[in-house]
Design a protein around this motif. Structure first.
Motif, PDB file in Angstrom:
ATOM      1  N   SER A   1       4.243   4.264 -14.538  1.00 48.62           N
ATOM      2  CA  SER A   1       4.792   4.637 -13.373  1.00 48.62           C
ATOM      3  C   SER A   1       3.757   3.821 -12.269  1.00 48.62           C
ATOM      4  O   SER A   1       4.191   3.136 -11.414  1.00 48.62           O
ATOM      5  N   LEU A   2       2.408   3.980 -12.707  1.00 50.38           N
ATOM      6  CA  LEU A   2       1.578   3.384 -11.923  1.00 50.38           C
ATOM      7  C   LEU A   2       1.792   1.926 -11.516  1.00 50.38           C
ATOM      8  O   LEU A   2       1.811   1.235 -10.551  1.00 50.38           O
ATOM      9  N   MET A   3       2.186   1.102 -12.934  1.00 51.20           N
ATOM     10  CA  MET A   3       2.422  -0.182 -12.869  1.00 51.20           C
ATOM     11  C   MET A   3       3.622  -0.567 -11.886  1.00 51.20           C
ATOM     12  O   MET A   3       3.665  -1.860 -11.614  1.00 51.20           O
ATOM     13  N   ILE A   4       4.519   0.181 -11.672  1.00 50.08           N
ATOM     14  CA  ILE A   4       5.802   0.029 -10.758  1.00 50.08           C
ATOM     15  C   ILE A   4       5.465   0.588  -9.324  1.00 50.08           C
ATOM     16  O   ILE A   4       6.492   0.975  -8.646  1.00 50.08           O
ATOM     17  N   GLY A   5       4.242   1.115  -9.135  1.00 45.41           N
ATOM     18  CA  GLY A   5       3.920   1.900  -7.744  1.00 45.41           C
ATOM     19  C   GLY A   5       4.605   3.113  -7.574  1.00 45.41           C
ATOM     20  O   GLY A   5       5.019   3.592  -6.471  1.00 45.41           O
ATOM     21  N   LEU A   6       4.732   3.952  -8.656  1.00 40.63           N
ATOM     22  CA  LEU A   6       5.406   5.210  -8.593  1.00 40.63           C
ATOM     23  C   LEU A   6       4.355   6.238  -8.943  1.00 40.63           C
ATOM     24  O   LEU A   6       3.966   6.257 -10.022  1.00 40.63           O
ATOM     25  N   PRO A   7       3.668   6.751  -7.890  1.00 37.57           N
ATOM     26  CA  PRO A   7       2.592   7.917  -8.189  1.00 37.57           C
ATOM     27  C   PRO A   7       2.825   9.082  -8.844  1.00 37.57           C
ATOM     28  O   PRO A   7       3.894   9.551  -8.580  1.00 37.57           O
TER      29      PRO A   7
ATOM     30  N   ALA B   1      12.550   5.001 -18.296  1.00 39.46           N
ATOM     31  CA  ALA B   1      12.225   6.139 -17.751  1.00 39.46           C
ATOM     32  C   ALA B   1      11.878   6.184 -16.044  1.00 39.46           C
ATOM     33  O   ALA B   1      12.670   6.825 -15.500  1.00 39.46           O
ATOM     34  N   PRO B   2      10.791   5.814 -15.962  1.00 41.29           N
ATOM     35  CA  PRO B   2      10.075   5.732 -14.650  1.00 41.29           C
ATOM     36  C   PRO B   2      10.847   4.641 -13.892  1.00 41.29           C
ATOM     37  O   PRO B   2      11.129   4.968 -12.591  1.00 41.29           O
ATOM     38  N   GLN B   3      11.523   3.613 -14.567  1.00 44.25           N
ATOM     39  CA  GLN B   3      12.144   2.856 -13.775  1.00 44.25           C
ATOM     40  C   GLN B   3      13.481   3.419 -13.024  1.00 44.25           C
ATOM     41  O   GLN B   3      13.794   3.087 -11.792  1.00 44.25           O
ATOM     42  N   ALA B   4      14.185   3.953 -13.893  1.00 44.63           N
ATOM     43  CA  ALA B   4      15.309   4.733 -13.590  1.00 44.63           C
ATOM     44  C   ALA B   4      15.230   5.877 -12.462  1.00 44.63           C
ATOM     45  O   ALA B   4      15.740   5.912 -11.634  1.00 44.63           O
ATOM     46  N   LEU B   5      13.902   6.486 -12.611  1.00 43.73           N
ATOM     47  CA  LEU B   5      13.546   7.508 -11.438  1.00 43.73           C
ATOM     48  C   LEU B   5      13.456   6.667 -10.190  1.00 43.73           C
ATOM     49  O   LEU B   5      13.991   7.146  -9.145  1.00 43.73           O
ATOM     50  N   GLN B   6      12.511   5.487 -10.255  1.00 46.34           N
ATOM     51  CA  GLN B   6      12.364   5.038  -9.092  1.00 46.34           C
ATOM     52  C   GLN B   6      13.534   4.401  -8.338  1.00 46.34           C
ATOM     53  O   GLN B   6      13.722   4.676  -7.024  1.00 46.34           O
ATOM     54  N   ARG B   7      14.377   3.876  -9.269  1.00 44.27           N
ATOM     55  CA  ARG B   7      15.880   3.345  -8.987  1.00 44.27           C
ATOM     56  C   ARG B   7      16.464   4.454  -8.216  1.00 44.27           C
ATOM     57  O   ARG B   7      17.453   4.089  -7.255  1.00 44.27           O
ATOM     58  N   GLY B   8      16.383   5.555  -8.619  1.00 48.19           N
ATOM     59  CA  GLY B   8      17.321   6.816  -8.173  1.00 48.19           C
ATOM     60  C   GLY B   8      16.669   7.230  -6.995  1.00 48.19           C
ATOM     61  O   GLY B   8      17.144   8.428  -6.450  1.00 48.19           O
ATOM     62  N   GLY B   9      15.681   6.662  -6.355  1.00 53.21           N
ATOM     63  CA  GLY B   9      15.163   7.158  -5.325  1.00 53.21           C
ATOM     64  C   GLY B   9      13.784   8.174  -5.256  1.00 53.21           C
ATOM     65  O   GLY B   9      13.315   8.388  -4.158  1.00 53.21           O
ATOM     66  N   ILE B  10      13.274   8.117  -6.438  1.00 56.79           N
ATOM     67  CA  ILE B  10      11.930   9.151  -6.622  1.00 56.79           C
ATOM     68  C   ILE B  10      10.940   8.080  -6.111  1.00 56.79           C
ATOM     69  O   ILE B  10      10.757   6.969  -6.716  1.00 56.79           O
ATOM     70  N   ARG B  11      10.142   8.654  -4.969  1.00 58.42           N
ATOM     71  CA  ARG B  11       8.885   7.741  -4.707  1.00 58.42           C
ATOM     72  C   ARG B  11       7.601   8.361  -5.241  1.00 58.42           C
ATOM     73  O   ARG B  11       6.462   7.707  -5.113  1.00 58.42           O
TER      74      ARG B  11
ATOM     75  N   ASP C   1      -7.061   4.666  -5.849  1.00 57.02           N
ATOM     76  CA  ASP C   1      -7.507   3.173  -5.372  1.00 57.02           C
ATOM     77  C   ASP C   1      -6.561   2.169  -5.142  1.00 57.02           C
ATOM     78  O   ASP C   1      -6.221   1.186  -4.369  1.00 57.02           O
ATOM     79  N   ALA C   2      -5.864   1.976  -6.526  1.00 57.57           N
ATOM     80  CA  ALA C   2      -4.657   1.262  -6.734  1.00 57.57           C
ATOM     81  C   ALA C   2      -3.698   1.170  -5.869  1.00 57.57           C
ATOM     82  O   ALA C   2      -3.215   0.116  -5.072  1.00 57.57           O
ATOM     83  N   LEU C   3      -3.164   2.328  -5.609  1.00 64.30           N
ATOM     84  CA  LEU C   3      -1.948   2.714  -4.897  1.00 64.30           C
ATOM     85  C   LEU C   3      -2.340   2.565  -3.460  1.00 64.30           C
ATOM     86  O   LEU C   3      -1.618   1.832  -2.612  1.00 64.30           O
ATOM     87  N   VAL C   4      -3.515   3.138  -2.926  1.00 62.24           N
ATOM     88  CA  VAL C   4      -3.958   3.361  -1.454  1.00 62.24           C
ATOM     89  C   VAL C   4      -4.326   1.918  -0.921  1.00 62.24           C
ATOM     90  O   VAL C   4      -3.790   1.240   0.002  1.00 62.24           O
ATOM     91  N   GLY C   5      -4.987   1.173  -2.155  1.00 63.33           N
ATOM     92  CA  GLY C   5      -5.285  -0.376  -1.711  1.00 63.33           C
ATOM     93  C   GLY C   5      -4.131  -1.439  -1.796  1.00 63.33           C
ATOM     94  O   GLY C   5      -4.557  -2.483  -1.698  1.00 63.33           O
ATOM     95  N   GLY C   6      -3.084  -0.976  -2.484  1.00 62.16           N
ATOM     96  CA  GLY C   6      -2.111  -2.076  -2.615  1.00 62.16           C
ATOM     97  C   GLY C   6      -2.508  -2.892  -3.645  1.00 62.16           C
ATOM     98  O   GLY C   6      -1.869  -4.018  -3.987  1.00 62.16           O
ATOM     99  N   THR C   7      -3.283  -2.409  -4.706  1.00 60.37           N
ATOM    100  CA  THR C   7      -3.224  -3.437  -5.861  1.00 60.37           C
ATOM    101  C   THR C   7      -2.958  -2.884  -7.214  1.00 60.37           C
ATOM    102  O   THR C   7      -3.572  -3.194  -8.330  1.00 60.37           O
TER     103      THR C   7
ATOM    104  N   LYS D   1       0.879  -1.206  -0.035  1.00 61.41           N
ATOM    105  CA  LYS D   1      -0.032  -0.026  -0.129  1.00 61.41           C
ATOM    106  C   LYS D   1       0.715   1.245  -0.196  1.00 61.41           C
ATOM    107  O   LYS D   1       1.744   1.308   0.751  1.00 61.41           O
ATOM    108  N   ILE D   2       0.492   2.183  -0.786  1.00 61.64           N
ATOM    109  CA  ILE D   2       1.259   3.379  -0.972  1.00 61.64           C
ATOM    110  C   ILE D   2       0.218   4.526  -0.626  1.00 61.64           C
ATOM    111  O   ILE D   2      -0.786   4.693  -1.460  1.00 61.64           O
TER     112      ILE D   2
END
Lengths: 466, 201
Positions: free
Chosen positions: B112-118, B87-97, B168-174, B2-3
């Motif tokens: 981004s949503l697919m990898i849990g990056l809002p 692109a979003p993978q690199a941002l997330q791996r670089g610490g962007i949440r 809903d997907a992020l908050v619900g963890g789906t 859940k995010i």
């Protein structure tokens, strides 16, 4: 009240509403290539999953492959590794692959149509944003990222949100020397590079109705450059005629039944649109981009805008001019080019090569210009050679290559060097797009690229049309 | 997972229509994994590159003041162009949440949503204020609350928006969709069997 093709296709492919509120949509065709799939296949392996529908999945190689020397193993070790990974993945999971030596190989958005894999009223996904190309057939086709490639491989479905539909009617007759590429570049310029976010673009109007399938593919291809993930044209006689006899198209009695179904899936005359736009074909001219996004374009007869001009974002224009080495107020015609590239999923089909060859025939590429033609598929290459187009290009000083994405994105050895300026029939003029971090791209139609190659500078192709 | 809330310092990356070729040049797609991609974020405009050395200003991703940032602030149509998830993978791996911006390209948003990056939106005025504040005081902490729909920092509290399904997907963890898509696979077969091009014309 009638429905749009988008609504009909959406409804027919809906599996259910997911707990997230998204719609689970069945994907009728999944096209796979070497660059955006390896991590997806690895994810399947890690979880012990198989590919859900091998009958709806087809792979080829296009992005990273060399277009000149193709002996294996490639000198480019990374390209070798990526191609080998796709070959291994397809073998392990049982996916059909038109590999490097297959006579069906080519850019994924060129071969889908050629083989008749792409059909009206399908949903089509591929890990490439130019998947919108397939919308030319009345398919709902869109690009996805690698995690979604994984989802489609594993479940043949995607979790999606509904889209709005903007109809763009192109009315009247295109003047000579004005091509499908000029139509879509003009649309992007008018509606903006973010104007289509949240929309599918439905291209309509008599000018679109008269377009060949190749031309419709050029238009739909660049929908994403206008921010629209999906672009489509309703299927009609032109579509059906193109499909008849293609390897994966239905045949015999089934073809007639297919046509009836395809016809029924087209937008109804009284369909409601979320937005409606008209573009008058007679007003269009050949268009050239001057900046660093595909919306930054001017008619070839026009001038590059200045940072202090009316209505523009001064800082963005100044930044683009600085990158491109152009001065505001200069005519775009006369801009010197170093490289001419005819290729890409936007403009590498037989009719594109014919139009370019018309300009090139009997002329020579300017001495300072490196010019290359990269046919979109092995099949386009063979067809062009049967017509002698390769000889026309070679005689003029063009290089004649094998099929691939090539200099559209410079993932293979075909790259700009330093700050070279490239007249390109591709789809993106982003900074660094063509493989050099400081390379400069001018987007235009293939005929305009041919004219620029010959003149050595941006030139109005209409002056070369006899 | 859940995010619901992301907290940390921010990194302002100014400009409209920042495309994924700029975020992650195509040559770094020449790999069979996403590992290590964060090293190449915006490489062609950063220090040490021809364009970066000419730019005359420190690139936000080179600026030590923003090191460790977990919230990226952007303007309009961020992530347009290529569908590369790199692109979003690199941002997330670089610490962007989380990314807070005026608007996003659809494919980038989805990836981004697919990898849990809002990717959340705020008004141009609020973005401008947030950017200015962070540029003045890079150590200021921001808090992005997906449930409350707010972005807060010392002195600024603004409304953020996120489409309902994404929240809903992020908050619900789906947000990891594959499991959901496979949950009732028999229904997929049923829909497919009713499509003439699958069943046979």
């Amino acid at each position: 009240m009638g429905h749009t093709l988008l609504q009909k296709v959406w409804d027919r492919h809906t599996v259910r509403t997911l707990p997230s509120g998204q719609t689970q949509i069945f994907i009728g065709l999944h096209l796979v290539h070497e660059v955006t799939s390896p991590q997806a296949f690895d994810a399947l392996r890690a979880r012990g999953w198989t590919v859900a529908r091998l009958d709806r999945t087809f792979a080829t190689v296009d992005h990273i492959i060399p277009t000149r020397e193709r002996t294996r193993p490639f000198l480019d070790l990374m390209a070798e590794e990526m191609i080998a990974a796709l070959e291994r993945n397809c073998r392990d999971f049982g996916v059909r692959l038109a590999g490097l030596d297959d006579d069906r190989q080519g850019i994924v958005h060129v071969i889908g149509a050629e083989l008749g894999l792409t059909q009206p009223a399908m949903t089509i996904a591929c890990g490439d944003s130019h998947t919108s190309t397939h919308g030319a057939f009345g398919a709902i086709a869109f690009g996805v990222g690698t995690s979604q490639v994984r989802d489609v491989l594993a479940s043949q479905c995607l979790a999606l949100e509904p889209m709005k539909v903007r109809r763009i009617r192109v009315t009247g007759t295109l003047p000579p020397g004005v091509y499908a590429k000029d139509v879509i570049l003009t649309i992007i310029h008018r509606l903006g590079v973010g104007g289509g976010v949240g929309y599918a673009y439905e291209y309509a109007g008599d000018a679109v109705a008269r377009m060949s399938m190749d031309e419709r593919m050029t238009v739909c291809n660049m929908s994403i450059e206008g921010g629209a993930r999906v672009g489509y044209v309703n299927p009609d006689e032109t579509t059906f005629k193109y499909l008849e006899g293609r390897p994966f198209a239905p045949s015999g009695q089934a073809f007639a039944r297919a046509v009836a179904w395809w016809r029924s899936m087209a937008s109804d005359p009284d369909a409601r649109y979320d937005d409606d736009v008209e573009v008058r074909a007679a007003e269009l001219t050949p268009v050239v981009t001057w900046g660093v996004n595909p919306g930054q374009s001017v008619p070839v007869t026009g001038r590059v805008p200045g940072p202090n001009g009316a209505g523009g974002d001064g800082r963005a224009i100044a930044d683009a001019l600085g990158y491109m080495g152009l001065r505001g107020g200069e005519p775009i015609a006369g801009t010197k080019v170093d490289v001419a590239f005819i290729g890409s999923c936007t403009n590498s089909r037989l009719s594109d090569l014919r139009e370019a060859a018309r300009i090139v025939r009997g002329r020579r590429v300017a001495p300072h210009v490196t010019a290359l033609v990269v046919p979109g598929s092995a099949s386009v290459k063979r067809a062009a050679e049967r017509e002698g187009l390769d000889e026309v290009f070679r005689a003029a000083g063009f290089e004649w290559r094998s099929a691939g994405c090539s200099m559209c994105l410079g993932m293979n050895p075909d790259k700009l060097q330093g700050s070279q300026v490239c007249a390109s029939s591709s789809n993106r003029n982003f900074k660094g797009r063509q493989g050099s971090p400081t390379g400069r791209t001018l987007l235009m139609s293939p005929a305009m690229v041919a004219a620029a190659a010959v003149a050595g500078e941006v030139t109005d192709v209409r002056s070369m049309l006899a | 997972m859940k995010i619901t809330r992301i907290e940390g310092t921010a990194l302002p990356m100014r400009g409209d229509d920042i495309d994924t070729d700029r975020i992650m040049p195509a040559r770094y797609l020449r790999a069979v994994t996403f590992e290590g991609l964060e090293r190449y974020l915006f490489e062609d405009e950063r220090a040490g590159s021809a364009a970066g050395d000419r730019a005359g200003a420190v690139h936000p991703f080179d600026n030590p003041a923003y090191r460790g940032a977990s919230i990226l602030l952007v303007n309009r149509n961020f992530g347009c162009g290529s569908s590369r998830e790199h692109a979003p993978q690199a941002l997330q791996r670089g610490g962007i949440r989380a990314i807070v911006g005026e608007s996003f390209s659809e494919i980038f948003f989805g990836n981004s949503l697919m990898i849990g990056l809002p990717c959340v939106t705020a008004s141009p005025g609020d973005i401008s204020e947030l950017m200015a504040q962070v540029e003045r005081r890079p150590d200021v902490r921001l808090s992005v609350d997906l449930e409350a729909g707010t972005c807060e920092t010392a002195g600024v509290r603004c409304a953020i928006a996120l489409p309902g399904h994404a929240r809903d997907a992020l908050v619900g963890g789906t947000w990891d969709t594959t499991g959901m898509l496979l949950a009732r696979y028999d229904e997929v077969g049923l829909v497919a069997s009713r499509l003439p091009y699958v069943a046979g014309f």
